[in-house]
Design a protein around this motif. Structure first.
Motif, mmCIF file in Angstrom:
data_model
loop_
_atom_site.group_PDB
_atom_site.id
_atom_site.type_symbol
_atom_site.label_atom_id
_atom_site.label_comp_id
_atom_site.label_asym_id
_atom_site.label_seq_id
_atom_site.Cartn_x
_atom_site.Cartn_y
_atom_site.Cartn_z
ATOM 1 N N ILE A 1 6.326 -4.400 5.863
ATOM 2 C CA ILE A 1 6.311 -3.685 4.588
ATOM 3 C C ILE A 1 5.977 -2.202 4.769
ATOM 4 C CG2 ILE A 1 5.123 -3.472 2.361
ATOM 5 C CD1 ILE A 1 7.178 -5.723 2.462
ATOM 6 N N ASP A 2 5.019 -1.890 5.653
ATOM 7 C CA ASP A 2 4.649 -0.483 5.856
ATOM 8 C C ASP A 2 5.826 0.332 6.387
ATOM 9 O OD1 ASP A 2 2.123 -1.044 4.962
ATOM 10 O OD2 ASP A 2 1.197 -1.099 6.939
ATOM 11 N N GLU B 1 4.268 3.592 14.136
ATOM 12 C CA GLU B 1 2.850 3.810 13.855
ATOM 13 C C GLU B 1 2.693 4.275 12.401
ATOM 14 O OE1 GLU B 1 1.739 6.745 16.714
ATOM 15 O OE2 GLU B 1 2.394 5.518 18.408
ATOM 16 N N TRP B 2 1.795 3.575 11.679
ATOM 17 C CA TRP B 2 1.620 3.856 10.260
ATOM 18 C C TRP B 2 0.154 4.143 9.964
ATOM 19 C CZ3 TRP B 2 6.570 4.028 9.793
ATOM 20 C CH2 TRP B 2 7.365 3.093 10.471
ATOM 21 N N LYS B 3 -0.093 4.879 8.905
ATOM 22 C CA LYS B 3 -1.458 5.181 8.471
ATOM 23 C C LYS B 3 -2.227 3.876 8.268
ATOM 24 C CE LYS B 3 -3.786 7.906 4.909
ATOM 25 N NZ LYS B 3 -3.576 8.635 3.639
ATOM 26 N N LYS C 1 0.799 -1.221 0.000
ATOM 27 C CA LYS C 1 0.000 0.000 0.000
ATOM 28 C C LYS C 1 0.833 1.273 0.000
ATOM 29 C CE LYS C 1 -3.687 -2.577 0.363
ATOM 30 N NZ LYS C 1 -4.629 -2.731 -0.757
ATOM 31 N N GLY C 2 2.127 1.146 -0.281
ATOM 32 C CA GLY C 2 2.994 2.318 -0.348
ATOM 33 C C GLY C 2 3.342 2.873 1.026
ATOM 34 N N GLY C 3 3.967 4.056 1.026
ATOM 35 C CA GLY C 3 4.328 4.708 2.283
ATOM 36 C C GLY C 3 3.086 5.038 3.097
ATOM 37 N N ARG C 4 3.183 4.858 4.419
ATOM 38 C CA ARG C 4 2.024 5.089 5.302
ATOM 39 C C ARG C 4 2.366 6.144 6.351
ATOM 40 N NH1 ARG C 4 -1.745 3.392 2.459
ATOM 41 N NH2 ARG C 4 -3.122 3.320 4.285
ATOM 42 N N TYR C 5 2.901 7.255 5.885
ATOM 43 C CA TYR C 5 3.428 8.296 6.775
ATOM 44 C C TYR C 5 2.322 9.054 7.498
ATOM 45 C CZ TYR C 5 6.478 12.230 8.147
ATOM 46 O OH TYR C 5 7.198 13.188 8.834
ATOM 47 N N ALA D 1 5.463 9.651 14.732
ATOM 48 C CA ALA D 1 4.662 8.417 14.668
ATOM 49 C C ALA D 1 5.462 7.286 14.029
ATOM 50 C CB ALA D 1 3.374 8.667 13.879
ATOM 51 N N SER D 2 6.161 7.584 12.938
ATOM 52 C CA SER D 2 6.974 6.568 12.261
ATOM 53 C C SER D 2 8.059 6.029 13.184
ATOM 54 C CB SER D 2 7.608 7.154 10.998
ATOM 55 O OG SER D 2 6.625 7.548 10.070
ATOM 56 N N ALA D 3 8.687 6.925 13.919
ATOM 57 C CA ALA D 3 9.741 6.507 14.853
ATOM 58 C C ALA D 3 9.197 5.543 15.900
ATOM 59 C CB ALA D 3 10.354 7.728 15.529
#
Length: 302
Positions: free
Chosen positions: A176-177, A165-167, A151-155, A160-162
């Motif tokens: 993968i996210d 946590e992904w969309k 599903k591509g990048g989930r920024y 949150a990424s650190a």
């Protein structure tokens, strides 16, 4: 010999990094940066046995304090740096934490590369090249990603990424996210850097679906290693983007040693310009990612 430059490479002990280190050694001293001293010394010896020159620095690229120490050591070497290759990368199935308590994939692939670049930029000579390794997995509209259900990048944000946590609505395959988001951030940041700093050249290379990269290391199960390391490189539609570590190294080395002044370019596995996802191409998104990343990294105190 005096006109030869030095080239910095992270993750030089296997796969694309190893082949690129050997290729770069033809152009000057290679500064090898990795976690494993023994493996670094093996690569250094191979290069020296070829009559070329290499130095090695032990650094955990996922640890921001380790990155800062390595950057200081590089500056102290007082070498004329021709380029920096942010190659180190992982694709982990199980969420593990870095020294700062951050998601290991995001910290290794993006935060460490960002921090190393920021630390070195003031001391890089005019015209030096900075190259990041990207991945088309960040683009949910790219055919191989669609076929695999990625599903591509989930920024959401750098913070949150650190924290892993992904969309919502991401890929079902574990890890993968995190990987896709880290690569989307790499692409966005590199494009922002290119605009911010015309003194240097910032580019990204998508090395293709490459056999023998072992991205997940020992933490990835055998099926996933077989899937990404071999099967996807020989069956359509993935085989269209197939490459090998040696072929990838040739493209990367060409971009890293290029003196034509190209900057802000995303290169594919054949060394041709390509487009990233619509979001990664958005200038506001790029600037937001950089601003949030700087704010996050500023919290890391020595």
């Amino acid at each position: 010999m005096e006109d030869k430059k030095a080239y910095i490479i992270t993750g030089p002990t296997s796969g694309i990094g190893y082949e690129t280190a050997l290729a770069l050694a033809k152009y000057g001293t290679v500064i090898l940066i990795g976690r494993n001293r023994e493996k670094l010394e093996q690569v250094q010896k191979t290069i020296k046995d070829n009559g070329q020159n290499a130095l090695s620095l032990v650094c955990d690229i996922s640890d921001i304090l380790s990155v800062k120490r390595a950057a200081r050591q590089i500056v102290e070497l007082n070498l004329r740096i021709g380029g920096l290759l942010n190659n180190a990368g992982v694709m982990l199935q199980k969420a593990t934490k870095s020294a700062q308590g951050w998601d290991m994939t995001f910290a290794t692939n993006y935060l460490g590369a960002f921090a190393l670049t920021e630390c070195l930029v003031p001391d890089l000579p005019d015209g030096a090249n900075v190259v990041f390794i990207g991945s088309a997995i960040e683009d949910a509209e790219r055919k191989p990603a669609k076929v695999m259900g990625m599903k591509g990048g989930r920024y959401i944000s750098a913070e949150a990424s650190a924290h892993g946590e992904w969309k919502a609505g991401g890929a079902k395959m574990p890890g993968i996210d995190a990987y896709a988001t880290s690569k989307q951030c790499i692409l966005a940041a590199a494009m922002a850097f290119a605009r911010e700093n015309p003194r240097l050249h910032f580019n990204v290379v998508e090395p293709g679906i490459t056999r023998g990269t072992n991205l997940g290391g020992e933490s990835t199960n055998a099926f996933v290693r077989f899937l990404f390391g071999y099967l996807m490189s020989i069956i359509p539609p993935f085989s269209t983007y197939s490459s090998t570590p040696k072929k990838s190294a040739k493209v990367i080395t060409k971009v890293l040693t290029d003196e034509s002044g190209k900057t802000g370019v995303y290169f594919d596995e054949k060394g041709q310009p390509m487009l990233g996802s619509e979001l990664a191409r958005d200038q506001k998104f790029q600037e937001n990612v950089v601003a949030e990343t700087r704010a996050l990294l500023s919290k890391v105190k020595e």
